[in-house]
Scaffold this motif. Structure first.
Motif, PDB file in Angstrom:
ATOM      1  N   ARG A  17       0.726  -1.095  -0.049  1.00  0.00           N
ATOM      2  CA  ARG A  17      -0.032  -0.143  -0.059  1.00  0.00           C
ATOM      3  C   ARG A  17       0.783   1.371  -0.082  1.00  0.00           C
ATOM      4  NH1 ARG A  17      -2.000   3.701  -0.510  1.00  0.00           N
ATOM      5  NH2 ARG A  17      -4.169   4.589  -0.071  1.00  0.00           N
ATOM      6  N   LYS A  18       2.226   0.976   0.451  1.00  0.00           N
ATOM      7  CA  LYS A  18       2.830   2.397   0.616  1.00  0.00           C
ATOM      8  C   LYS A  18       3.929   2.397  -0.694  1.00  0.00           C
ATOM      9  CE  LYS A  18       1.533   3.933   4.613  1.00  0.00           C
ATOM     10  NZ  LYS A  18       1.032   5.562   4.306  1.00  0.00           N
ATOM     11  N   MET A  19       3.790   1.508  -1.501  1.00  0.00           N
ATOM     12  CA  MET A  19       4.751   1.583  -2.626  1.00  0.00           C
ATOM     13  C   MET A  19       4.520   3.113  -3.353  1.00  0.00           C
ATOM     14  SD  MET A  19       2.563  -0.182  -5.918  1.00  0.00           S
ATOM     15  CE  MET A  19       2.324  -1.406  -5.144  1.00  0.00           C
ATOM     16  N   SER A  20       5.859   3.460  -4.086  1.00  0.00           N
ATOM     17  CA  SER A  20       5.769   4.687  -4.478  1.00  0.00           C
ATOM     18  C   SER A  20       5.659   4.487  -6.027  1.00  0.00           C
ATOM     19  CB  SER A  20       7.287   5.264  -4.384  1.00  0.00           C
ATOM     20  OG  SER A  20       8.304   4.456  -5.032  1.00  0.00           O
ATOM     21  N   TRP A  21       4.861   5.746  -6.616  1.00  0.00           N
ATOM     22  CA  TRP A  21       4.810   5.898  -8.098  1.00  0.00           C
ATOM     23  C   TRP A  21       4.557   7.080  -8.449  1.00  0.00           C
ATOM     24  CZ3 TRP A  21       0.324   8.315  -9.118  1.00  0.00           C
ATOM     25  CH2 TRP A  21      -0.717   8.493  -8.491  1.00  0.00           C
ATOM     26  N   ARG A  22       4.763   7.626  -9.860  1.00  0.00           N
ATOM     27  CA  ARG A  22       4.587   8.896 -10.162  1.00  0.00           C
ATOM     28  C   ARG A  22       4.122   8.658 -11.845  1.00  0.00           C
ATOM     29  NH1 ARG A  22       8.220   9.656 -13.980  1.00  0.00           N
ATOM     30  NH2 ARG A  22       9.802   8.174 -14.403  1.00  0.00           N
ATOM     31  N   LEU A  23       3.444   9.759 -12.157  1.00  0.00           N
ATOM     32  CA  LEU A  23       2.632   9.896 -13.606  1.00  0.00           C
ATOM     33  C   LEU A  23       2.787  11.449 -13.660  1.00  0.00           C
ATOM     34  CD1 LEU A  23      -0.434   7.840 -13.384  1.00  0.00           C
ATOM     35  CD2 LEU A  23       1.609   6.959 -13.976  1.00  0.00           C
ATOM     36  N   GLU A  24       3.329  11.656 -15.135  1.00  0.00           N
ATOM     37  CA  GLU A  24       3.432  12.726 -15.538  1.00  0.00           C
ATOM     38  C   GLU A  24       2.954  12.842 -17.121  1.00  0.00           C
ATOM     39  OE1 GLU A  24       6.965  15.092 -15.225  1.00  0.00           O
ATOM     40  OE2 GLU A  24       7.144  14.544 -13.067  1.00  0.00           O
ATOM     41  N   GLY A  25       2.000  13.896 -17.535  1.00  0.00           N
ATOM     42  CA  GLY A  25       1.604  13.799 -18.850  1.00  0.00           C
ATOM     43  C   GLY A  25       0.576  14.960 -19.241  1.00  0.00           C
ATOM     44  N   THR A  26      -0.374  14.966 -19.921  1.00  0.00           N
ATOM     45  CA  THR A  26      -1.399  15.767 -20.190  1.00  0.00           C
ATOM     46  C   THR A  26      -2.717  15.090 -20.013  1.00  0.00           C
ATOM     47  OG1 THR A  26      -1.279  15.511 -22.614  1.00  0.00           O
ATOM     48  CG2 THR A  26      -0.006  17.129 -21.595  1.00  0.00           C
ATOM     49  N   TYR A  27      -3.852  15.983 -19.821  1.00  0.00           N
ATOM     50  CA  TYR A  27      -5.211  15.523 -19.576  1.00  0.00           C
ATOM     51  C   TYR A  27      -6.155  16.420 -20.050  1.00  0.00           C
ATOM     52  CZ  TYR A  27      -8.615  17.610 -16.648  1.00  0.00           C
ATOM     53  OH  TYR A  27      -9.548  18.676 -16.119  1.00  0.00           O
ATOM     54  N   PHE A  28      -7.146  15.893 -20.598  1.00  0.00           N
ATOM     55  CA  PHE A  28      -8.176  16.843 -20.881  1.00  0.00           C
ATOM     56  C   PHE A  28      -9.653  16.117 -20.606  1.00  0.00           C
ATOM     57  CE2 PHE A  28      -8.255  14.692 -24.919  1.00  0.00           C
ATOM     58  CZ  PHE A  28      -9.667  14.520 -25.351  1.00  0.00           C
ATOM     59  N   ALA A 111      -4.646   0.114 -10.920  1.00  0.00           N
ATOM     60  CA  ALA A 111      -4.537   0.478  -9.554  1.00  0.00           C
ATOM     61  C   ALA A 111      -4.372   1.843  -9.124  1.00  0.00           C
ATOM     62  CB  ALA A 111      -3.445  -0.604  -8.840  1.00  0.00           C
ATOM     63  N   VAL A 112      -3.648   2.549  -9.894  1.00  0.00           N
ATOM     64  CA  VAL A 112      -3.578   4.026  -9.606  1.00  0.00           C
ATOM     65  C   VAL A 112      -4.656   4.648  -9.827  1.00  0.00           C
ATOM     66  CG1 VAL A 112      -2.581   6.160 -10.403  1.00  0.00           C
ATOM     67  CG2 VAL A 112      -1.156   4.140 -10.275  1.00  0.00           C
ATOM     68  N   PHE A 113      -5.476   4.645 -11.075  1.00  0.00           N
ATOM     69  CA  PHE A 113      -6.653   5.418 -11.252  1.00  0.00           C
ATOM     70  C   PHE A 113      -8.040   4.751 -10.521  1.00  0.00           C
ATOM     71  CE2 PHE A 113      -4.087   6.873 -14.809  1.00  0.00           C
ATOM     72  CZ  PHE A 113      -4.418   8.186 -14.963  1.00  0.00           C
ATOM     73  N   GLY A 114      -7.958   3.499 -10.195  1.00  0.00           N
ATOM     74  CA  GLY A 114      -8.781   2.982  -9.320  1.00  0.00           C
ATOM     75  C   GLY A 114      -8.857   3.547  -7.882  1.00  0.00           C
ATOM     76  N   PRO A 120      -4.302  11.140  -6.203  1.00  0.00           N
ATOM     77  CA  PRO A 120      -5.425  11.978  -6.597  1.00  0.00           C
ATOM     78  C   PRO A 120      -6.895  11.133  -6.401  1.00  0.00           C
ATOM     79  CG  PRO A 120      -3.864  12.883  -7.493  1.00  0.00           C
ATOM     80  CD  PRO A 120      -3.131  11.672  -7.193  1.00  0.00           C
ATOM     81  N   MET A 121      -6.918   9.993  -7.046  1.00  0.00           N
ATOM     82  CA  MET A 121      -7.950   9.148  -7.276  1.00  0.00           C
ATOM     83  C   MET A 121      -8.636   8.536  -6.061  1.00  0.00           C
ATOM     84  SD  MET A 121      -8.677   9.673 -10.476  1.00  0.00           S
ATOM     85  CE  MET A 121      -9.955   8.423 -10.722  1.00  0.00           C
ATOM     86  N   GLU A 122      -7.567   8.318  -5.321  1.00  0.00           N
ATOM     87  CA  GLU A 122      -7.896   7.858  -3.659  1.00  0.00           C
ATOM     88  C   GLU A 122      -9.204   8.551  -3.121  1.00  0.00           C
ATOM     89  OE1 GLU A 122      -5.719   5.834   0.089  1.00  0.00           O
ATOM     90  OE2 GLU A 122      -5.087   7.598  -0.775  1.00  0.00           O
ATOM     91  N   ASN A 123      -9.060   9.890  -3.180  1.00  0.00           N
ATOM     92  CA  ASN A 123      -9.738  11.128  -2.708  1.00  0.00           C
ATOM     93  C   ASN A 123     -11.208  11.034  -3.090  1.00  0.00           C
ATOM     94  OD1 ASN A 123      -7.508  11.907  -1.232  1.00  0.00           O
ATOM     95  ND2 ASN A 123      -7.015  13.504  -2.864  1.00  0.00           N
ATOM     96  N   LEU A 124     -11.405  10.312  -4.374  1.00  0.00           N
ATOM     97  CA  LEU A 124     -12.555  10.252  -4.891  1.00  0.00           C
ATOM     98  C   LEU A 124     -13.429   8.854  -4.802  1.00  0.00           C
ATOM     99  CD1 LEU A 124     -11.769  11.750  -8.591  1.00  0.00           C
ATOM    100  CD2 LEU A 124     -12.485  12.876  -6.325  1.00  0.00           C
ATOM    101  N   ALA A 216       0.793  16.264 -12.859  1.00  0.00           N
ATOM    102  CA  ALA A 216       1.877  15.418 -12.441  1.00  0.00           C
ATOM    103  C   ALA A 216       1.489  14.799 -11.056  1.00  0.00           C
ATOM    104  CB  ALA A 216       3.078  16.334 -12.037  1.00  0.00           C
ATOM    105  N   TRP A 217       1.195  13.513 -10.885  1.00  0.00           N
ATOM    106  CA  TRP A 217       0.613  12.637  -9.848  1.00  0.00           C
ATOM    107  C   TRP A 217       1.839  11.743  -9.338  1.00  0.00           C
ATOM    108  CZ3 TRP A 217      -4.666  10.517 -11.557  1.00  0.00           C
ATOM    109  CH2 TRP A 217      -5.477  11.335 -11.553  1.00  0.00           C
ATOM    110  N   SER A 218       1.770  11.707  -7.776  1.00  0.00           N
ATOM    111  CA  SER A 218       2.723  10.941  -7.319  1.00  0.00           C
ATOM    112  C   SER A 218       2.047  10.355  -5.704  1.00  0.00           C
ATOM    113  CB  SER A 218       3.955  11.566  -7.244  1.00  0.00           C
ATOM    114  OG  SER A 218       4.039  12.712  -6.224  1.00  0.00           O
ATOM    115  N   ALA A 219       2.768   9.197  -5.465  1.00  0.00           N
ATOM    116  CA  ALA A 219       2.244   8.938  -4.204  1.00  0.00           C
ATOM    117  C   ALA A 219       3.345   7.850  -3.539  1.00  0.00           C
ATOM    118  CB  ALA A 219       0.898   8.259  -3.867  1.00  0.00           C
TER     119      ALA A 219
END
Length: 219
Positions: A17-28, A111-114, A120-124, A216-219
């Motif tokens: 649950r404490k693994m690290s990850w990062r995503l960077e890109g563009t969204y719309f 898992a990230v987007f879920g 950020p997605m965990e908050n939703l 830019a997301w990370s956790a």
């Protein structure tokens, strides 16, 4: 530290649950509000312009790593149908995964987007009443800085353009700051195409609101 089995729509990701990850890109995104969606600008505390909020958010990952899995170059789309007051919960949500993703990449991004890996997605997650699942489809994502488009099989066809006021001599476009999700500052715009038909959710939001931004997301 214990390890948990994480899933989204049948995909599973073994990891801490404490693994690290990062995503960077563009969204719309494109929703059925008229312009400058009150849901986003109020932190989900003001109702949408219509009885239901129908929205699709496309994320293209330029660079990313989830517990050692490289996910750069892939696209993910979140599709949701919610009550007008989004902060009240009861969302129906589905996830569309890039068919170019390997099984490991799909599991990691799912898992990230879920929301299972934080960020950020965990908050939703508490707002979701129905998880419609995840499907893998061919995706084509394009972004020239002001115009953004994604085609996802026969499920999604969205094209939007950031709005530039005719009174704005800088031509930098209309930006809304202090949003927080999925980025702090979003460019406002409108959609020329906004068709969705997947997971039992069907709409056409052409001519309606859009937002875009680097993320830019990370956790």
């Amino acid at each position: 530290m214990g390890r948990r089995r994480l899933c989204f729509g049948g995909y599973h990701f073994e990891g801490s649950r404490k693994m690290s990850w990062r995503l960077e890109g563009t969204y719309f995104e494109n929703c059925n509000c008229d312009m400058v969606c009150p849901c986003a600008t109020s932190g989900l505390t003001v109702p949408a312009d219509n009885d239901r909020c129908q929205v699709a958010l496309a994320f293209h990952v330029d660079t990313g790593d989830v517990n050692g899995v490289d996910v750069g170059g892939l696209t993910v789309c979140v599709v949701a149908d919610t009550p007008a007051l989004m902060g009240g919960g009861g969302w129906k949500v589905g996830l569309l995964m890039d068919a170019a993703a390997s099984a490991g990449q799909a599991e990691a991004l799912g898992a990230v987007f879920g929301g299972q890996l934080g960020g950020p997605m965990e908050n939703l997650a508490a707002l979701i009443g129905e998880m419609a699942g995840m499907e893998s489809l061919e995706m084509a994502y394009a972004n020239d800085g002001r115009r953004h488009r994604v085609r996802i099989g026969s499920a999604v066809d969205m094209a939007v353009e950031d709005f530039v006021s005719p009174m704005d001599r800088t031509e930098l476009g209309v930006k809304v700051s202090g949003i927080g999700f999925p980025a702090d500052t979003l460019a406002a715009g409108t959609a020329s195409t906004g068709r969705v038909d997947v997971f039992g959710m069907t709409w056409d939001n052409a001519g309606k609101n859009s937002f875009s931004a680097p993320f830019a997301w990370s956790a």
